[in-house]
Design a protein around this motif. Sequence first.
Motif, short mmCIF file in Angstrom:
data_model
loop_
_atom_site.label_atom_id
_atom_site.label_comp_id
_atom_site.label_asym_id
_atom_site.label_seq_id
_atom_site.Cartn_x
_atom_site.Cartn_y
_atom_site.Cartn_z
N MET A 1 0.85 -1.18 0.00
CA MET A 1 0.00 0.00 0.00
C MET A 1 0.89 1.23 0.00
N THR A 2 0.57 2.18 -0.85
CA THR A 2 1.35 3.41 -0.92
C THR A 2 0.98 4.34 0.23
N ILE A 3 1.82 5.32 0.45
CA ILE A 3 1.55 6.32 1.49
C ILE A 3 0.23 7.02 1.21
N ARG A 4 -0.01 7.36 -0.02
CA ARG A 4 -1.23 8.09 -0.37
C ARG A 4 -2.48 7.25 -0.12
N LYS A 5 -2.41 5.96 -0.44
CA LYS A 5 -3.55 5.08 -0.18
C LYS A 5 -3.76 4.88 1.32
N PHE A 6 -2.67 4.75 2.06
CA PHE A 6 -2.76 4.62 3.51
C PHE A 6 -3.44 5.84 4.12
N ILE A 7 -3.01 7.03 3.67
CA ILE A 7 -3.62 8.26 4.17
C ILE A 7 -5.11 8.29 3.85
N ALA A 8 -5.48 7.87 2.65
CA ALA A 8 -6.90 7.86 2.26
C ALA A 8 -7.73 6.95 3.17
N VAL A 9 -7.23 5.74 3.42
CA VAL A 9 -7.97 4.77 4.24
C VAL A 9 -8.10 5.25 5.68
N VAL A 10 -6.99 5.68 6.27
CA VAL A 10 -7.02 6.11 7.67
C VAL A 10 -7.83 7.40 7.82
N ALA A 11 -7.74 8.30 6.85
CA ALA A 11 -8.54 9.53 6.90
C ALA A 11 -10.03 9.21 6.80
N LEU A 12 -10.38 8.20 6.02
CA LEU A 12 -11.79 7.79 5.92
C LEU A 12 -12.30 7.30 7.27
N ILE A 13 -11.52 6.50 7.94
CA ILE A 13 -11.90 6.01 9.27
C ILE A 13 -12.08 7.18 10.23
N ASN A 14 -11.13 8.12 10.19
CA ASN A 14 -11.22 9.28 11.08
C ASN A 14 -12.40 10.18 10.72
N ALA A 15 -12.73 10.30 9.44
CA ALA A 15 -13.89 11.09 9.03
C ALA A 15 -15.17 10.48 9.60
N LEU A 16 -15.25 9.16 9.59
CA LEU A 16 -16.42 8.47 10.15
C LEU A 16 -16.51 8.67 11.66
N VAL A 17 -15.37 8.57 12.34
CA VAL A 17 -15.35 8.79 13.80
C VAL A 17 -15.74 10.22 14.13
N ALA A 18 -15.18 11.18 13.40
CA ALA A 18 -15.51 12.59 13.65
C ALA A 18 -16.99 12.86 13.38
N THR A 19 -17.54 12.22 12.36
CA THR A 19 -18.97 12.36 12.07
C THR A 19 -19.80 11.80 13.23
N TYR A 20 -19.40 10.65 13.73
CA TYR A 20 -20.07 10.05 14.90
C TYR A 20 -20.04 11.01 16.09
N LEU A 21 -18.88 11.60 16.36
CA LEU A 21 -18.76 12.53 17.49
C LEU A 21 -19.65 13.75 17.27
#
Length: 146
Positions: A1-21
């Motif tokens: 997995m490239t750095i850019r793909k890793f950032i996309a996946v982890v940012a998606l998880i964080n976007a979902l958590v922030a939306t939940y909060l």
Amino acid sequence: MTIRKFIAVVALINALVATYLHLWKIGLAGSLACGGGSHGCEYIQGSRYGWFMGIDVAMIGAVGYAVIVLVAIIAAMPKFEDEKWPVRVLQLLIFPAFIFTLRLKYAEFIILQGFCRWCAVSALSITAFTVLIVMEWKRVQRLPAA
């Protein structure tokens, strides 16, 4: 997995958590799954540091992470994988987010003397993004000019 793909996946998880909060804060998500006692997530989220210029910090995070996801996905496309401009755009998003996170962590730990697990995940993520985007910038800088 490239750095850019890793950032996309982890940012998606964080976007979902922030939306939940954010949904919890506006009363649409039931109880907050966190724990932490009297100085946990609810205490931190409900404090004045849970708002910035009248805007919910969780909403700022949800939108910010969503934009990072979008840019990182575009940046990970094969035709852009060695381009410098997507890295610059990610830097413009990630570096201010890192500085903002430092402010929030100071408020959480020093002023409020609390701890929010969800906030910690976000802080670790944005710190990792900061390191990774610097590494990615160094990588594209070493590539021969097109």
